[in-house]
Design a protein around this motif. Sequence first.
Motif, PDB file in Angstrom:
ATOM      1  N   SER A  64       0.804  -1.220   0.000  1.00 11.74           N
ATOM      2  CA  SER A  64       0.000   0.000   0.000  1.00 11.74           C
ATOM      3  C   SER A  64       0.844   1.280   0.000  1.00 11.74           C
ATOM      4  CB  SER A  64      -0.937   0.009   1.209  1.00 11.74           C
ATOM      5  OG  SER A  64      -0.173   0.078   2.394  1.00 11.74           O
ATOM      6  N   MET A 395       3.188  13.204  -1.938  1.00 12.72           N
ATOM      7  CA  MET A 395       2.389  14.430  -1.932  1.00 12.72           C
ATOM      8  C   MET A 395       2.626  15.249  -3.202  1.00 12.72           C
ATOM      9  SD  MET A 395       2.314  15.527   2.023  1.00 12.72           S
ATOM     10  CE  MET A 395       1.448  17.013   1.669  1.00 12.72           C
ATOM     11  N   GLY A 398       0.500  13.397  -5.764  1.00 12.45           N
ATOM     12  CA  GLY A 398      -0.928  13.460  -5.466  1.00 12.45           C
ATOM     13  C   GLY A 398      -1.502  14.865  -5.518  1.00 12.45           C
ATOM     14  N   TRP A 399      -0.756  15.817  -4.994  1.00 15.65           N
ATOM     15  CA  TRP A 399      -1.327  17.146  -4.814  1.00 15.65           C
ATOM     16  C   TRP A 399      -0.742  18.229  -5.708  1.00 15.65           C
ATOM     17  CZ3 TRP A 399      -5.684  17.453  -1.992  1.00 15.65           C
ATOM     18  CH2 TRP A 399      -5.969  16.352  -1.157  1.00 15.65           C
ATOM     19  N   LYS A 403      -3.293  14.343 -11.354  1.00 13.12           N
ATOM     20  CA  LYS A 403      -3.780  13.138 -11.988  1.00 13.12           C
ATOM     21  C   LYS A 403      -3.481  13.089 -13.491  1.00 13.12           C
ATOM     22  CE  LYS A 403      -8.222  10.812 -11.849  1.00 13.12           C
ATOM     23  NZ  LYS A 403      -9.559  10.905 -11.235  1.00 13.12           N
ATOM     24  N   PHE A 426      -5.422   7.221  -5.421  1.00 13.94           N
ATOM     25  CA  PHE A 426      -6.017   7.336  -4.092  1.00 13.94           C
ATOM     26  C   PHE A 426      -4.947   7.130  -3.012  1.00 13.94           C
ATOM     27  CE2 PHE A 426      -7.637   5.111  -0.351  1.00 13.94           C
ATOM     28  CZ  PHE A 426      -8.520   6.070   0.133  1.00 13.94           C
ATOM     29  N   LEU A 427      -4.109   6.122  -3.236  1.00 15.89           N
ATOM     30  CA  LEU A 427      -3.070   5.837  -2.242  1.00 15.89           C
ATOM     31  C   LEU A 427      -2.098   7.003  -2.091  1.00 15.89           C
ATOM     32  CD1 LEU A 427      -2.296   2.076  -3.051  1.00 15.89           C
ATOM     33  CD2 LEU A 427      -3.472   2.969  -1.034  1.00 15.89           C
ATOM     34  N   LYS A 429      -2.539  10.093  -2.801  1.00 11.50           N
ATOM     35  CA  LYS A 429      -3.160  11.330  -2.343  1.00 11.50           C
ATOM     36  C   LYS A 429      -3.538  11.263  -0.869  1.00 11.50           C
ATOM     37  CE  LYS A 429      -5.965  14.622  -4.614  1.00 11.50           C
ATOM     38  NZ  LYS A 429      -6.825  15.050  -5.666  1.00 11.50           N
ATOM     39  N   PHE A 430      -4.088  10.133  -0.463  1.00 15.21           N
ATOM     40  CA  PHE A 430      -4.618  10.061   0.904  1.00 15.21           C
ATOM     41  C   PHE A 430      -3.915   9.060   1.804  1.00 15.21           C
ATOM     42  CE2 PHE A 430      -8.104  11.364  -1.936  1.00 15.21           C
ATOM     43  CZ  PHE A 430      -8.296  12.654  -1.445  1.00 15.21           C
ATOM     44  N   LEU A 431      -4.059   7.780   1.475  1.00 22.51           N
ATOM     45  CA  LEU A 431      -3.598   6.783   2.443  1.00 22.51           C
ATOM     46  C   LEU A 431      -2.101   6.867   2.748  1.00 22.51           C
ATOM     47  CD1 LEU A 431      -4.878   3.994   3.827  1.00 22.51           C
ATOM     48  CD2 LEU A 431      -2.931   3.130   2.543  1.00 22.51           C
ATOM     49  N   PRO A 433       0.247   9.352   2.383  1.00 17.01           N
ATOM     50  CA  PRO A 433       0.734  10.484   3.187  1.00 17.01           C
ATOM     51  C   PRO A 433       0.280  10.403   4.643  1.00 17.01           C
ATOM     52  CG  PRO A 433      -0.394  11.273   1.216  1.00 17.01           C
ATOM     53  CD  PRO A 433      -0.551   9.792   1.233  1.00 17.01           C
ATOM     54  N   ILE A 434      -0.982  10.018   4.856  1.00 23.41           N
ATOM     55  CA  ILE A 434      -1.474   9.968   6.236  1.00 23.41           C
ATOM     56  C   ILE A 434      -0.742   8.886   7.022  1.00 23.41           C
ATOM     57  CG2 ILE A 434      -3.496   9.488   7.706  1.00 23.41           C
ATOM     58  CD1 ILE A 434      -5.203  10.717   5.412  1.00 23.41           C
TER      59      ILE A 434
END
Length: 447
Positions: A64, A395, A398-399, A403, A426-427, A429-431, A433-434
């Motif tokens: 992941s 990041m 993703g940011w 895309k 999705f990974l 951008k969100f999962l 980095p968090i």
Amino acid sequence: MKLSSIIMAKFDFSKRESFGSKFGIIAAAAGSAIGLGNIWRFPYIVGENGGGAFLIIYLFFVISIGIPVMLSEFAIGRGAQRNPIGAFKKLAPGKPWFLVGIMGVGAAFMILAFYTVVAGWTLEYLYQSVANGFKEKTAEQIGEMFEHFRTTYRPVMWFLVFMLFTAGIVISGVKKGIERYTKVLMPILLLILIVISVRSVTLPGSKEGLDFLFKPDFTKITAGTVLEALGQAFFSLSIGMGTLITYGSYISKKENLTTTAVSVTMADTFIAVLAGIAIFPAVFAFGIPPASEEGLVYKTLPIIFQKMTGGYYFSLLFFILLGVAALTSTISVLEVIVAYFSEELNISRKQSTWLGTAAVAVLGVFASYSSGVFSFLNFTSASILLPLGGLLIVMFIGWYYGKKKTREELTNQGTIRVVIFPVYMFLVKFLAPIAIAAVFLYGLGVF
Ligand code: PHE
């Protein structure tokens, strides 16, 4: 030529090198990933931290977070066709993202300095294996041998020899150096590891070692072990510092980056598990409690080789294996520095290689004698710079990069399909980095 024109001259990017074949790319990138981290660090961490239970967490992180970071590095490198600092400057002109590249090149100096010291020890042990230097020594004497060795001039000597091997390959270039050697060395590594594994699992009493490695013990899983798993995934996959941005920049526009990242990750994980199978059944078969990291390889294993039939040859094979694994990793780290020097300072590959080698040599001499310097370099690079770098890299994709451009790069301008693209986005951008931020802050004791 006037001095000003030499300094002003820019690197001719049309002359940039690239890898020649798919197998070459995988050999080089897997060569970078597979190293001391797989062979001496992974098996012990797994065994100590709950075996199969730890393995599940490790695999979760590798899939992941590891694959997304690796793929992001490939995309940045191939998209920009530059060294890590130049790549961010090109893809995000005028923005501070190039600082991520600077961190990466800094990490490269630090990793090379302590990692090559350990790699150098391998040469001493290879030498001792040939000379039969462990013969008839007790466990205690073998332990003392290692401690004594470290106080002599020899660690520095072997460190410098190992740096010279590394430089000798890097200086010949991407295709004629890195690719040419890793294509030969990686299959040799696999072969040796298989031979040792077969020997290990066929020893009487080897089952206990397999239990140590694989039997899940969920009571051993704490927040600390989760952190350990993520850190190990980063270090083992060579991600978070631009090694794979650099290698990615040598991958042709026709290659499928996604399958490449998945193959490299699978190879790295497979070799790590196989290393555990090669080591622990033998260690337990002779009833010796395993030590960790350098203790395992430089103290425990030489004792085992003394007791094992054919141990002389297995000792030789093992230290060749370790040296080869380390070498294909050190060349990838030196290449980060060399690509940066040659492209940004516009000096030749030859000069860049010597300049980088000399700088690392100075740092490495300190790391060799001072365990304080050694631990500082190890901790700062592996526990801080790699996760922080990885966080910023995902990041960035993703940011910032977004895309649309990322899809173009990964699908080779729409010519190939990348089924996992939405999941990947999705990974990153969100999962990822968090998760990285949480684990990282926890590790630093923030919460
Ligand atoms: N992945 C290598 C190993 O497992 C170490 C490494 C880390 C190499 C970072 C390059 C960059 O031994």
